[in-house]
Design a protein around this motif. Structure first.
Motif, PDB file in Angstrom:
ATOM      1  N   LEU A   1     -23.966 -32.022 -40.032  1.00  0.00           N
ATOM      2  CA  LEU A   1     -23.758 -33.823 -40.433  1.00  0.00           C
ATOM      3  C   LEU A   1     -23.018 -33.803 -42.028  1.00  0.00           C
ATOM      4  N   ARG A   2     -22.946 -32.650 -43.083  1.00  0.00           N
ATOM      5  CA  ARG A   2     -21.973 -33.254 -43.539  1.00  0.00           C
ATOM      6  C   ARG A   2     -20.657 -33.861 -43.194  1.00  0.00           C
TER       7      ARG A   2
ATOM      8  N   LEU B   1     -28.991 -36.437 -45.922  1.00  0.00           N
ATOM      9  CA  LEU B   1     -28.392 -35.374 -46.454  1.00  0.00           C
ATOM     10  C   LEU B   1     -29.373 -35.488 -48.371  1.00  0.00           C
ATOM     11  N   ARG B   2     -28.765 -36.829 -48.931  1.00  0.00           N
ATOM     12  CA  ARG B   2     -29.681 -36.729 -49.758  1.00  0.00           C
ATOM     13  C   ARG B   2     -30.930 -36.635 -49.908  1.00  0.00           C
TER      14      ARG B   2
ATOM     15  N   ASN C   1     -20.589 -24.997 -39.279  1.00  0.00           N
ATOM     16  CA  ASN C   1     -21.167 -26.305 -38.545  1.00  0.00           C
ATOM     17  C   ASN C   1     -22.569 -25.331 -38.447  1.00  0.00           C
ATOM     18  N   SER C   2     -23.281 -25.112 -39.002  1.00  0.00           N
ATOM     19  CA  SER C   2     -24.784 -25.340 -39.689  1.00  0.00           C
ATOM     20  C   SER C   2     -24.944 -26.967 -39.306  1.00  0.00           C
ATOM     21  N   ILE C   3     -26.353 -27.193 -39.028  1.00  0.00           N
ATOM     22  CA  ILE C   3     -26.979 -28.225 -39.277  1.00  0.00           C
ATOM     23  C   ILE C   3     -26.645 -28.960 -40.403  1.00  0.00           C
ATOM     24  N   LEU C   4     -26.214 -28.433 -41.978  1.00  0.00           N
ATOM     25  CA  LEU C   4     -26.533 -29.574 -43.513  1.00  0.00           C
ATOM     26  C   LEU C   4     -24.298 -29.611 -42.767  1.00  0.00           C
TER      27      LEU C   4
END
Lengths: 511, 993
Positions: free
Chosen positions: B87-88, B97-98, B81-84
């Motif tokens: 987003l994923r 993301l790329r 549940n991080s930002i990344l």
């Protein structure tokens, strides 16, 4: 720690005062207890939804900021080289002129009558106690400013709390001396803007009137060689005597004066006001000055003699005047200092001033001159005056005016009075042609030397145009010199109808 | 994400791992290291209490040992549940993301523990972004970013750095947040022809060595080396600053109420374990500075060129070294573009002390070192200062940069083109480029392209440009200058920035958000009133120094500029140039020993205006109307260069007042009328061509000479030609004149008697009968003091001064240090009209019972013993006659000038007659049907016609010393009174016996 203590104390006091209540609570109390005296008036005021606003005692936000030091409590006045002090409070106050219950009974109206409102409305209509030229409704919505009963009752209410010796101010009218305060001389007049729909109420007292009257329009000995005194008064123009002996001051923010005759803004009143030159002391336009014991205080310490009013951005202390940030406004009470101003006092706004004043209403549609008293001095500035109805978009009223020039070095034709009427009248006419007038004969330095005699005093004719009682007008004064050392002098202004300044029957008087 | 202090490291770790509270944990060391571990990768833990060590054994055989004393805290979180991670989990962010995942470091950051705010756009937004970039104008560096693949490494870095900001951005009092972008993302190479340049040879060209004209090969330029800020607006935040939603809708029409860098935020504050995600409608690009926005938007090229004159390149070792680390092949130098200013990076960065005007002679280097670099010409460069550096990304004034930014009102190319070619700015071009009126004058032709315009405007001194730009267009606060506050904005001279805020809003073309402020592109010029009002042609001029001095300088004691700059007025100002002021025909000298023409000249210094004198041949020092010298200028007056400064100011004041017309509704220069009252109470007549354009003007002197039949070409004798018109000024129009307007010397007495005083001096051709003679005879009360006193109208026992004062009301003319006898019914500088009955009309009135002075004299002395009247009845009768006669005379004068002109009018004028019954001055009604026909009706209803002899202008003077038959040294006008005289075919205010 100390500040916190004071804040707590204020809160307690505020809470106490709230519990005690203001004028609104007082009136509701009368209604609840069915107390005789002004019960009828109290019921009408309550029905018109005015009690809540009459209950407000003071502006607590101002208190808060003052105590927290967000408002400068003193500034240095560079004109008189003294400290000027901001008011500690911003209180609200009211004056009610109330027909007594006995009066209503004499009119066949029982103040206890459940149908009081309707019957009173009918009485108002039957007795023409209204302004026929004005707009009003009769739909039972008493809280609306357009409602007839609302207009009628609000004409009895002033947003100024005027104690008996402040209904009018005897200070330096011609022949008067504050060292002999009971010896009245020529008439003094105050015009106040009432609550609700804005209208003027005239308070008047002279040596001959035997008391303060509302809307009195007597004959005056106002010729060039006249005494200025009241010489007669037609019975229908005597006005309403204010009972200063039996006033009621049982609540902290209001005073009630019983009156034994009906008060209303009738056509008769409006027409007579329209035939009168109306002179307004600047400080009389600000309820804040009345309600906070600022105006014409007899206390001579610096705190009462030099009162600093913060700029509007710092705190909008005055509802009817805005002052720019780059200027300091100071009220000079000047009690017993023999200044030749109306009531002796004056206001100075020093700096890169930009001041906007909301004007009182005119009584009738017509052409008026707005005149502005000036005392010329090198500390004045060149000022652009603006006038109009849209406060944010006022139009220039002519070219900038150099207020440093006295009426003599304006080359406008000033000459001292000679006593020869036609010669003196010619001088006055020439001055008027050049947009100025001499000062008023009635205003003096210590009761003798009239401001008319000196060439430092003048009245500028700023505006001459059609004005309507249904519009709100503003005057704005802006310093056009890039200087922090120039000041705007404020003493009084006048509305003069065309029927007075351009009468075909007699010239305007010099008083 | 959670932090905890170390109490018992081992115990804590074991607990966390055992309970699976954290999937990832980081051990934050005091030395800055922060290794992290997946809980699932941990095999075991061991500890050494004696040495305070804990070792983590991983399943892959690796281990790490930590000292408790060296450990600050432990952070653990769930990267799902991080930002990344967030987003994923959401489809459609593949491009963002790329972008992130191209950098391992950034991947870790967005997965890690640091509190971040990320502005993320979805794939559709990216595609729209690429499509829009293709439409950008060519100077815009994003024009090539038309696909992900087309993004350069620098652009990717810029996009990424701008999208991420440290910490939360939700404090209500912040509108900007520092992004991680700094400087290099906007690096561009300007070719040798693109380098800023100007055409003024007197100024240093700081970019000279980079320009191809000097063999330069261009320059690598980053606009600034400070961190970029991302603006973040929401209605709640802006409310704190009294910025309204209406303001936002004006600045960003058709935008969502919350936005970052001008891009809509579609969904705010999507939570993640390490911060928040703001879903944006487009990738955030690092905004340019205001200077770059002005340069690249395509609508403000002229203003950008003007701004460039304040710029210089400064070598930046910080950026150069940073760039070289990323691009080792780079061997050049990177410069930043700075603007000379009173508030800039160096000042606020503490690199300057004392005065704030000097930009440093160095650039801060790595780790506090400095590199010397001096682009300056000399110390006077401080005079070129702008209010602040518009290229400084980190701009702030009094509050922190996160709480506010700047704003600029930038005139569009169209507005500036008009200003310099047709508006008030043309005066600047004529002065500084064409050198109009000087020995260096060159022909002026209007420019046809920008380059030609630049060559012209670059001749305007940069200090003049600075005061135009500094004073007016650069606002220190964005929140204080949003549209709802435009009505309250003032320039340094306390002039409202906009005469009408609503009108200004209508002239707003575009709002462009920059990283350091807002650029309002306006179809309007905000220039100080000095440059756009009727004073502009004098203010910015090399050939109007005298009038500029008279208008502005303190020695005049007038502050006349306050009148000429008055806003929302319609003023017509006639401007005599320095050379025109060689021809000031001194009106009060005409009956002196030396009638003269004064030559004003500008000498500079504390009292800059000086005088020379030449003889002028007027009617009183020539042989008559046929004298060929009449109306010409002679030799220098010998021994006359002795005068006082008071004389200079006296004449200049009279010139100023009588060259100013206020079109105040009672008169309008745009009407068909020819005559206009001046601010000083005199009258000017304009000369128009067939199309109505003003091509000349005449004062009273010129009109009187014309009336006398003088005809010669000497400038200003009969007409003052307009040499240039400035008709699009903000508060009126200015006409430059070849000679000054001069008031007449002719007094009312002089006109009515044909200079009877000259006849007394023995000169021929004066005195005798005139069309006004009979009426004049009725005005000679000054000869009948005995009779006036004798009948009791004035108390003869009064002291002299009082007696004179009492007699004054009967006298029409008195001797009062004028050129002859002054009209004395009025005291001030009050204009008047004289309706003078013809001789025939007067005779008719006298035959109907109007007494004359002759009658009165005879009556008096036939009923007197000596000077004493015989009876009371005689006194009454004589007094009545005198009062009747006096009032009759006065009835023919009124306040104000009633001028017969082209436009019809009907007005009341107050006469000088006195009605004793009402104590009033009755009115005359003047009626004109236009075309100079006029009638006058008195209060009895009696109407008379103005004859062909009309509009003769007169002026009486009261000087400090009599100017008659004396040398003119030290003589000034204390007062004057102007009048207009009409001959009428009847009498007023008289009904017969």
């Amino acid at each position: 720690m100390k500040k916190i203590y004071i804040l707590i104390l204020c809160s307690v006091m505020a809470a106490t005062l709230h519990a005690q209540g203001g004028f609104g609570t007082y009136l509701r109390d009368i209604i609840e207890k069915q107390e005789k005296g002004i019960l009828g008036m109290a019921r009408v005021i309550e029905a018109c939804g005015l009690c809540d606003s009459l209950d407000i005692l003071m502006d607590y936000e101002y208190e808060n900021r003052y105590l927290r030091g967000l408002i400068p409590t003193t500034i240095q006045d560079n004109i008189m080289y003294r400290s000027a002090y901001a008011p500690e409070h911003r209180r609200y106050g009211y004056t009610l002129f109330a027909e007594t219950d006995d009066f209503w009974l004499s009119q066949g109206i029982d103040p206890n009558d459940p149908e009081l409102l309707g019957k009173l409305t009918l009485w108002i209509l039957d007795n023409f106690q209204y302004n026929g030229f004005g707009y009003f409704t009769n739909d039972g919505n008493y809280e609306s400013e357009d409602n007839l009963l609302n207009q009628w009752v609000t004409y009895h209410l002033l947003p100024h709390r005027l104690v008996p010796d402040k209904l009018v101010n005897h200070v330096n009218e011609y022949g008067y001396s504050i060292s002999n305060p009971n010896r009245l001389t020529i008439p003094v007049t105050e015009y106040y803007v009432t609550m609700g729909k804005r209208r003027l109420l005239k308070l008047y007292e002279s040596a001959e009137s035997d008391g303060v009257y509302i809307n009195r329009f007597p004959h005056l000995d106002d010729g060039r060689q006249g005494s200025g005194h009241e010489i007669a008064c037609d019975p229908d123009k005597e006005g309403i005597r204010v009972d200063r002996e039996n006033y009621i001051m049982d609540c902290p923010n209001a005073i009630v004066y019983p009156i034994s005759q009906p008060l209303a803004y009738t056509d008769f009143v409006a027409d007579n006001l329209h035939r009168t030159r109306l002179r307004f002391d600047i400080t009389g336009l600000f309820p804040e000055f009345s309600n906070n014991d600022i105006r014409c205080s007899k206390i001579t310490d610096d705190r009462h003699q030099y009162v600093y009013i913060p700029s509007t951005n710092t705190y909008p202390y005055l509802d009817d005047l805005t002052v720019s940030n780059d200027a300091n406004m100071i009220y000079y009470n000047a009690w017993n200092m023999g200044w030749c101003n109306l009531n002796g006092d004056e206001v100075g706004v020093t700096g890169r001033y930009d001041v906007t004043l909301r004007l009182p209403p005119v009584p009738r549609e017509g052409i008026y001159e707005i005149r502005y008293k000036m005392l010329a001095a090198t500390s004045r500035s060149i000022t652009q005056v603006y006038f109009g109805t849209d406060k944010e978009k006022l139009s220039p009223a002519g070219m900038p005016i150099d207020f440093t020039r006295n009426i003599n070095n304006m080359q406008a034709g000033w000459q001292a009075d000679t006593g020869d009427n036609d010669a003196d009248q010619l001088v006055d006419t020439e001055l008027r042609f050049n947009g100025v007038m001499k000062g008023a004969q009635s205003i003096t330095q210590n009761g003798t030397q009239s401001e008319r005699a000196g060439n430092q005093n003048s009245r500028y004719i700023l505006v001459r145009q059609r004005m309507s009682p249904d519009e709100t007008y503003y005057l704005r004064f802006k310093n056009v010199l890039d200087s922090y050392n120039k000041s705007l002098y404020m003493d009084y202004l006048e509305f003069c109808p065309e029927s007075v300044y351009d009468s075909r029957e007699k010239p305007e008087d010099i008083w | 994400m959670k932090h905890t202090k170390i109490l018992a490291l081992a115990t804590l770790l074991i607990g966390m791992v055992a309970e699976g509270q954290a999937q990832v944990f980081q051990i934050i060391q005091k030395d800055g290291r922060a290794p992290k571990f997946q809980a699932a990768a941990v095999d075991s833990l061991s500890h050494n209490n004696a040495e305070g060590l804990t070792t983590i054994h991983l399943k892959d055989g690796k281990k790490e040992t930590f000292q408790k004393a060296a450990t600050d805290s432990i952070v653990w979180y769930d990267p799902t549940n991080s930002i990344l991670g967030t987003l994923r989990q959401n489809a459609g962010y593949t491009l963002f993301l790329r972008l992130v995942q191209e950098s391992e470091w950034w991947t870790d950051m967005l997965n890690g523990a640091t509190d971040l705010t990320v502005f993320a756009a979805d794939d559709n937004a990216w595609q729209r972004f690429f499509a829009e970039n293709a439409k950008l104008p060519s100077p815009n560096p994003w024009r090539t970013a038309t696909s992900y693949e087309a993004l350069t490494a620098d652009q990717k870095r810029a996009l990424l750095y701008t999208a991420i900001t440290a910490g939360s951005i939700n404090r209500a009092d912040l509108i900007r947040t520092k992004s991680l972008a700094a400087g290099l993302e906007a690096l561009e190479h300007l070719s040798g022809s693109e380098v800023p340049m100007h055409y003024n040879p007197a100024e240093k060209w700081y970019w000279e060595r980079f320009h191809e004209a000097n063999g330069g090969k261009g320059i690598w330029l980053a606009s600034d080396s400070s961190f970029r800020y991302t603006s973040f607006f929401t209605p709640e935040k802006l409310k704190t600053f009294n910025v309204t939603e209406t303001d936002l809708s004006i600045i960003f029409p058709a935008k969502a109420p919350q936005m970052a860098n001008g891009v809509d935020i579609l969904q705010q504050d999507i939570p993640a374990t390490n911060g928040t995600i703001q879903d944006v409608a487009s990738p955030l690009v690092p905004l340019q500075s205001m200077a770059d926005v002005i340069r690249t938007n395509g609508k403000t090229n002229i203003f950008s060129h003007i701004l460039d004159r304040f710029s210089a390149p400064f070598y930046s070792p910080v950026l150069t070294e940073s760039y070289k680390k990323i691009h080792p092949e780079f061997t050049d130098s990177i410069f930043t573009k700075r603007y000379f200013s009173y508030n800039n990076y160096s000042l606020k960065g503490g690199y300057l002390g004392g005065n704030s005007w000097n930009v440093p002679l160095f650039e801060p280097g790595p780790w506090g070192t400095y590199q010397s670099y001096n682009p300056y010409k000399d110390n006077s460069d401080y005079a070129r200062g702008l209010r602040f550096d518009p290229g400084w990304a980190g701009y702030y004034y009094e509050v922190a940069p996160e709480k506010d930014m700047a704003a600029m009102f930038v005139p569009s190319d169209e507005a500036l083109w008009h200003y310099f070619t047709k508006g008030a700015g043309q005066a600047l071009i004529l002065t500084y480029y064409a050198n109009i009126g000087t020995a260096d004058e060159i022909p002026y032709t209007a420019p046809t392209n920008y380059d030609e315009l630049y060559r012209q405007i670059d001749c305007i001194p940069v200090s003049t440009m600075a005061s135009i730009l500094v004073n007016n267009n650069m606002m220190r606060s964005f929140t204080g200058s949003v549209p709802s506050k435009w009505g309250k904005l003032f320039d340094d001279a306390m002039e409202p920035l906009f005469d009408d805020a609503d009108e200004a809003l209508g002239q707003l073309d575009t709002c462009l958000l920059a990283n350091n402020g807002m650029v309002y592109v306006m179809n309007h010029i905000n220039m100080p009133a000095d440059f756009r009002s009727v004073t502009a042609p004098a203010f910015a001029s090399k050939t109007n120094l005298i009038m500029k001095s008279a208008i502005y300088d303190d020695y005049m004691g007038l502050n006349y500029y306050t009148y000429l700059k008055a806003p929302q007025q319609d003023i017509t100002f006639f401007l005599p140039s320095d050379s025109a002021l060689f021809y000031y025909y001194d009106p009060i000298s005409m009956k002196s020993r030396t009638p003269r023409a004064i030559e004003f000249y500008f000498a500079g210094g504390s009292f800059p205006v000086k005088l020379r004198f030449r003889n002028y041949y007027c009617p009183y020092n020539t042989s008559g109307p046929d004298d060929p010298d009449l109306g010409t200028i002679g030799n220098v007056v010998p021994g006359a260069n002795v005068y006082t400064n008071d004389e200079v100011t006296d004449r200049l004041k009279d010139i100023l007042y009588n060259h100013t017309i206020v079109n105040d509704g009672t008169q309008d220069i745009h009407s068909r009328n020819e005559y206009f009252r001046t601010f000083g109470g005199d009258v000017v007549k304009v000369v128009r061509d067939a199309s109505g354009r003003i091509i000349g003007a005449k004062g009273g002197f010129q009109m009187e000479n014309e009336r006398l039949g003088i005809a010669n070409d000497t400038p200003g004798v009969t007409e003052c030609k307009v040499i240039r018109s400035y008709e699009s000024l903000s508060n009126g129009q200015t006409y430059a004149l070849a000679a000054p307007l001069v008031p007449t010397w002719r007094s009312l007495y002089s006109l009515m008697t044909n200079d009877q005083d000259q006849a007394w001096y023995g000169k021929e051709g004066y005195g005798g009968e005139t069309p006004y003679s009979e009426f004049y005879k009725l005005c000679t009360a000054d000869e009948y003091e005995t009779e006036i006193i004798g009948c009791g109208l004035v108390d003869g026992s009064l002291p002299r001064t009082q007696r004179e004062s009492a007699l004054k009301k009967y006298k029409i003319f008195t001797s009062d240090k004028g050129l002859d006898y002054n009209f004395s019914l009025l005291s001030g500088n009050t204009p008047y009209t004289a309706f003078i009955p013809t001789n025939e009309a007067v005779r008719k009135a006298t035959s109907q019972g109007l007494p004359t002075w002759d009658d009165i004299y005879k009556d008096y002395h036939s009923h007197a013993s000596g000077d004493q009247l015989n009876s009371y009845e005689d006194s009454i009768r004589i007094a009545e006659k005198i009062m009747m006669l006096t009032n009759f005379v006065k009835a023919h004068f009124c306040f104000g000038m009633a001028i017969a002109d082209q436009e019809p009018f009907r007005r009341e004028y107050t006469s000088l007659a006195y009605d004793r019954n009402y104590e009033l001055f009755p009115k005359l009604i003047v009626d004109s049907k236009g075309g100079q026909e006029m009638t006058v009706t008195d209060w009895n209803g009696n109407t008379v016609n103005v004859t062909a002899s009309k509009n003769v202008f007169v002026r009486d003077y009261t000087c400090n010393s009599s100017p008659i038959s004396v040398a003119m040294k030290g003589i000034q006008m204390n007062a004057h009174r102007s009048g207009v005289v009409h001959l009428i075919d009847g009498v007023l205010g008289f009904t017969g016996n």
